[in-house]
Design a protein around this motif. Sequence first.
Motif, PDB file in Angstrom:
ATOM      1  N   PHE A 194     -60.437  57.584 -13.789  1.00 33.94           N
ATOM      2  CA  PHE A 194     -60.226  57.172 -12.335  1.00 33.94           C
ATOM      3  C   PHE A 194     -58.742  56.679 -12.167  1.00 33.94           C
ATOM      4  O   PHE A 194     -58.083  56.334 -12.976  1.00 33.94           O
ATOM      5  CB  PHE A 194     -61.131  55.764 -12.521  1.00 33.94           C
ATOM      6  CG  PHE A 194     -60.942  54.829 -13.721  1.00 33.94           C
ATOM      7  CD1 PHE A 194     -60.028  53.674 -13.090  1.00 33.94           C
ATOM      8  CD2 PHE A 194     -61.314  54.629 -14.491  1.00 33.94           C
ATOM      9  CE1 PHE A 194     -59.609  52.668 -14.065  1.00 33.94           C
ATOM     10  CE2 PHE A 194     -60.948  53.964 -15.573  1.00 33.94           C
ATOM     11  CZ  PHE A 194     -60.142  52.841 -15.408  1.00 33.94           C
ATOM     12  N   GLY A 195     -58.395  56.692 -10.877  1.00 35.24           N
ATOM     13  CA  GLY A 195     -57.111  56.370 -10.524  1.00 35.24           C
ATOM     14  C   GLY A 195     -56.193  57.151 -11.415  1.00 35.24           C
ATOM     15  O   GLY A 195     -56.228  58.626 -11.434  1.00 35.24           O
ATOM     16  N   ARG A 213     -55.092  56.680 -21.461  1.00 37.08           N
ATOM     17  CA  ARG A 213     -53.472  57.146 -20.905  1.00 37.08           C
ATOM     18  C   ARG A 213     -53.676  56.826 -19.510  1.00 37.08           C
ATOM     19  O   ARG A 213     -54.748  56.786 -18.692  1.00 37.08           O
ATOM     20  CB  ARG A 213     -53.159  58.622 -21.074  1.00 37.08           C
ATOM     21  CG  ARG A 213     -53.343  58.998 -22.295  1.00 37.08           C
ATOM     22  CD  ARG A 213     -53.043  60.444 -22.467  1.00 37.08           C
ATOM     23  NE  ARG A 213     -51.693  60.762 -22.493  1.00 37.08           N
ATOM     24  CZ  ARG A 213     -50.547  60.505 -23.347  1.00 37.08           C
ATOM     25  NH1 ARG A 213     -50.974  60.444 -24.630  1.00 37.08           N
ATOM     26  NH2 ARG A 213     -49.300  60.766 -23.247  1.00 37.08           N
ATOM     27  N   ARG A 214     -52.539  56.287 -18.941  1.00 30.61           N
ATOM     28  CA  ARG A 214     -52.430  55.684 -17.666  1.00 30.61           C
ATOM     29  C   ARG A 214     -51.135  56.632 -17.250  1.00 30.61           C
ATOM     30  O   ARG A 214     -50.067  56.179 -17.766  1.00 30.61           O
ATOM     31  CB  ARG A 214     -52.058  54.181 -17.453  1.00 30.61           C
ATOM     32  CG  ARG A 214     -51.873  53.983 -15.698  1.00 30.61           C
ATOM     33  CD  ARG A 214     -52.232  52.435 -15.571  1.00 30.61           C
ATOM     34  NE  ARG A 214     -51.818  51.918 -14.712  1.00 30.61           N
ATOM     35  CZ  ARG A 214     -51.737  51.005 -13.843  1.00 30.61           C
ATOM     36  NH1 ARG A 214     -51.834  49.620 -14.590  1.00 30.61           N
ATOM     37  NH2 ARG A 214     -51.763  50.807 -12.584  1.00 30.61           N
ATOM     38  N   GLY A 215     -51.188  57.217 -16.176  1.00 30.11           N
ATOM     39  CA  GLY A 215     -49.941  58.184 -15.811  1.00 30.11           C
ATOM     40  C   GLY A 215     -49.361  58.763 -16.700  1.00 30.11           C
ATOM     41  O   GLY A 215     -48.238  59.211 -16.505  1.00 30.11           O
ATOM     42  N   LEU A 233     -54.843  48.327 -16.418  1.00 35.31           N
ATOM     43  CA  LEU A 233     -55.498  49.656 -15.731  1.00 35.31           C
ATOM     44  C   LEU A 233     -55.558  49.681 -14.313  1.00 35.31           C
ATOM     45  O   LEU A 233     -55.638  51.016 -13.754  1.00 35.31           O
ATOM     46  CB  LEU A 233     -56.788  50.045 -16.393  1.00 35.31           C
ATOM     47  CG  LEU A 233     -56.871  50.055 -17.869  1.00 35.31           C
ATOM     48  CD1 LEU A 233     -58.498  50.220 -18.409  1.00 35.31           C
ATOM     49  CD2 LEU A 233     -56.171  51.225 -18.439  1.00 35.31           C
ATOM     50  N   GLU A 234     -55.708  48.509 -13.597  1.00 35.49           N
ATOM     51  CA  GLU A 234     -55.555  48.513 -12.186  1.00 35.49           C
ATOM     52  C   GLU A 234     -54.406  48.510 -11.456  1.00 35.49           C
ATOM     53  O   GLU A 234     -53.465  47.819 -12.262  1.00 35.49           O
ATOM     54  CB  GLU A 234     -56.674  47.346 -11.783  1.00 35.49           C
ATOM     55  CG  GLU A 234     -58.195  47.372 -12.077  1.00 35.49           C
ATOM     56  CD  GLU A 234     -58.718  48.250 -11.012  1.00 35.49           C
ATOM     57  OE1 GLU A 234     -58.073  48.970 -10.065  1.00 35.49           O
ATOM     58  OE2 GLU A 234     -60.062  48.038 -11.006  1.00 35.49           O
ATOM     59  N   VAL A 235     -54.087  49.013 -10.267  1.00 36.77           N
ATOM     60  CA  VAL A 235     -52.943  49.083  -9.426  1.00 36.77           C
ATOM     61  C   VAL A 235     -52.642  47.750  -8.888  1.00 36.77           C
ATOM     62  O   VAL A 235     -51.608  47.123  -9.285  1.00 36.77           O
ATOM     63  CB  VAL A 235     -52.963  50.101  -8.525  1.00 36.77           C
ATOM     64  CG1 VAL A 235     -51.728  49.721  -7.613  1.00 36.77           C
ATOM     65  CG2 VAL A 235     -53.042  51.495  -8.995  1.00 36.77           C
ATOM     66  N   SER A 236     -53.653  46.975  -8.764  1.00 34.58           N
ATOM     67  CA  SER A 236     -53.699  45.691  -8.116  1.00 34.58           C
ATOM     68  C   SER A 236     -54.690  44.670  -9.058  1.00 34.58           C
ATOM     69  O   SER A 236     -55.829  44.663  -8.634  1.00 34.58           O
ATOM     70  CB  SER A 236     -53.811  45.387  -6.876  1.00 34.58           C
ATOM     71  OG  SER A 236     -53.866  44.112  -6.356  1.00 34.58           O
ATOM     72  N   PRO A 237     -54.351  44.164 -10.236  1.00 28.51           N
ATOM     73  CA  PRO A 237     -55.177  43.534 -10.967  1.00 28.51           C
ATOM     74  C   PRO A 237     -56.245  42.376 -10.135  1.00 28.51           C
ATOM     75  O   PRO A 237     -57.094  42.132 -10.522  1.00 28.51           O
ATOM     76  CB  PRO A 237     -54.525  42.742 -12.025  1.00 28.51           C
ATOM     77  CG  PRO A 237     -53.523  43.631 -12.095  1.00 28.51           C
ATOM     78  CD  PRO A 237     -53.145  44.143 -10.799  1.00 28.51           C
ATOM     79  N   SER A 238     -55.354  41.864  -9.200  1.00 25.61           N
ATOM     80  CA  SER A 238     -56.147  40.670  -8.531  1.00 25.61           C
ATOM     81  C   SER A 238     -56.913  41.209  -7.482  1.00 25.61           C
ATOM     82  O   SER A 238     -57.847  40.514  -6.749  1.00 25.61           O
ATOM     83  CB  SER A 238     -55.207  39.619  -7.894  1.00 25.61           C
ATOM     84  OG  SER A 238     -54.319  40.521  -6.831  1.00 25.61           O
ATOM     85  N   MET A 239     -56.989  42.462  -6.995  1.00 24.20           N
ATOM     86  CA  MET A 239     -57.777  43.229  -6.146  1.00 24.20           C
ATOM     87  C   MET A 239     -58.243  44.552  -6.848  1.00 24.20           C
ATOM     88  O   MET A 239     -57.919  45.656  -6.333  1.00 24.20           O
ATOM     89  CB  MET A 239     -57.099  43.700  -5.025  1.00 24.20           C
ATOM     90  CG  MET A 239     -56.555  42.223  -3.915  1.00 24.20           C
ATOM     91  SD  MET A 239     -55.825  42.324  -2.663  1.00 24.20           S
ATOM     92  CE  MET A 239     -56.897  43.371  -1.649  1.00 24.20           C
ATOM     93  N   VAL A 279     -66.329  51.928 -11.312  1.00 28.43           N
ATOM     94  CA  VAL A 279     -66.222  52.658 -10.165  1.00 28.43           C
ATOM     95  C   VAL A 279     -65.176  53.704 -10.213  1.00 28.43           C
ATOM     96  O   VAL A 279     -64.161  53.631 -10.277  1.00 28.43           O
ATOM     97  CB  VAL A 279     -66.238  51.995  -9.028  1.00 28.43           C
ATOM     98  CG1 VAL A 279     -66.259  52.894  -7.886  1.00 28.43           C
ATOM     99  CG2 VAL A 279     -67.333  50.937  -8.954  1.00 28.43           C
ATOM    100  N   LEU A 280     -65.639  55.231 -10.421  1.00 25.62           N
ATOM    101  CA  LEU A 280     -64.689  56.110 -10.701  1.00 25.62           C
ATOM    102  C   LEU A 280     -63.859  56.375  -9.358  1.00 25.62           C
ATOM    103  O   LEU A 280     -62.566  56.834  -9.211  1.00 25.62           O
ATOM    104  CB  LEU A 280     -65.261  57.519 -11.022  1.00 25.62           C
ATOM    105  CG  LEU A 280     -66.151  57.167 -12.501  1.00 25.62           C
ATOM    106  CD1 LEU A 280     -66.486  58.485 -12.982  1.00 25.62           C
ATOM    107  CD2 LEU A 280     -64.903  56.259 -13.523  1.00 25.62           C
ATOM    108  N   ASP A 281     -64.560  56.433  -8.013  1.00 21.29           N
ATOM    109  CA  ASP A 281     -63.939  56.751  -6.781  1.00 21.29           C
ATOM    110  C   ASP A 281     -63.727  55.467  -6.034  1.00 21.29           C
ATOM    111  O   ASP A 281     -64.372  54.849  -5.588  1.00 21.29           O
ATOM    112  CB  ASP A 281     -64.829  57.438  -6.240  1.00 21.29           C
ATOM    113  CG  ASP A 281     -65.235  58.952  -6.910  1.00 21.29           C
ATOM    114  OD1 ASP A 281     -64.196  59.412  -7.498  1.00 21.29           O
ATOM    115  OD2 ASP A 281     -66.327  59.354  -6.667  1.00 21.29           O
ATOM    116  N   GLY A 282     -62.383  54.895  -6.196  1.00 19.02           N
ATOM    117  CA  GLY A 282     -62.233  53.533  -5.681  1.00 19.02           C
ATOM    118  C   GLY A 282     -61.213  53.874  -4.504  1.00 19.02           C
ATOM    119  O   GLY A 282     -60.532  54.882  -4.414  1.00 19.02           O
TER     120      GLY A 282
END
Length: 225
Positions: free
Chosen positions: A129-130, A142-144, A201-207, A222-225
């Motif tokens: 995801f992402g 892995r991220r990026g 793992l989230e781009v914006s942890p607060s959102m 959710v894989l497709d965010g």
Amino acid sequence: MKILVADDDPQLVRALRITLAAHGYTVVAAPDGAAAIALAAKEHPDVVMVDLGMPRLDGMRVIEALRGWTDAPIIVVSGRTGSADKVDALDAGADDYVTKPFQIDELLARLRALGRRAASSVSDPLVAFGDVEIDLATKTVRRGGQPVHLTPTEWRMLEFLARNPGSLVTRQTLLKEIWGTDQVSDSGYLRLYMSQLRKKLEVSPSMPVHLLTEQGMGYRLVLDG
């Protein structure tokens, strides 16, 4: 994809037949719980939609009976809005819960998510995801393209969500999976670990758009965010 609709409301069943068929689904229907179990054994549906308040056998008994022999995703579509009903259904083996009245677009999105989960659960160890890739076989993230370090508890939480993408996972289920018992009380531990996962793992942890909280019930990946 074949969907079994178990509901004693003939008007709703008729509307779902028309709508789901228009979106390419094959629909078989049962008017009560006993008929739903028999039809599931005969038709082997890809997804089961079940109401809780049905004659002969209620929806909870249907979920429990189906979970004895099939892993097909089960989505509850019910007029019962209490969190206790939702948690009980999910703990019995349901994968998702939608309250009546519902928006058809939301129901279709839930069905697509369950369909993807059923298809991906066969053998693929990779969940993405992402810019995040989870390898369930090697237990790495892995991220990026860069490795992400997770604590053992963070990994167990993420792994269980990743093995059930798109599905609502109750807090009680996660507590049992992580600590090995359903008697452990959630004193903010799950929120803490989810917060840490979002930071990593989230781009914006607060959102968050992938690691979501379902208020009062649990969490959903959710894989497709």
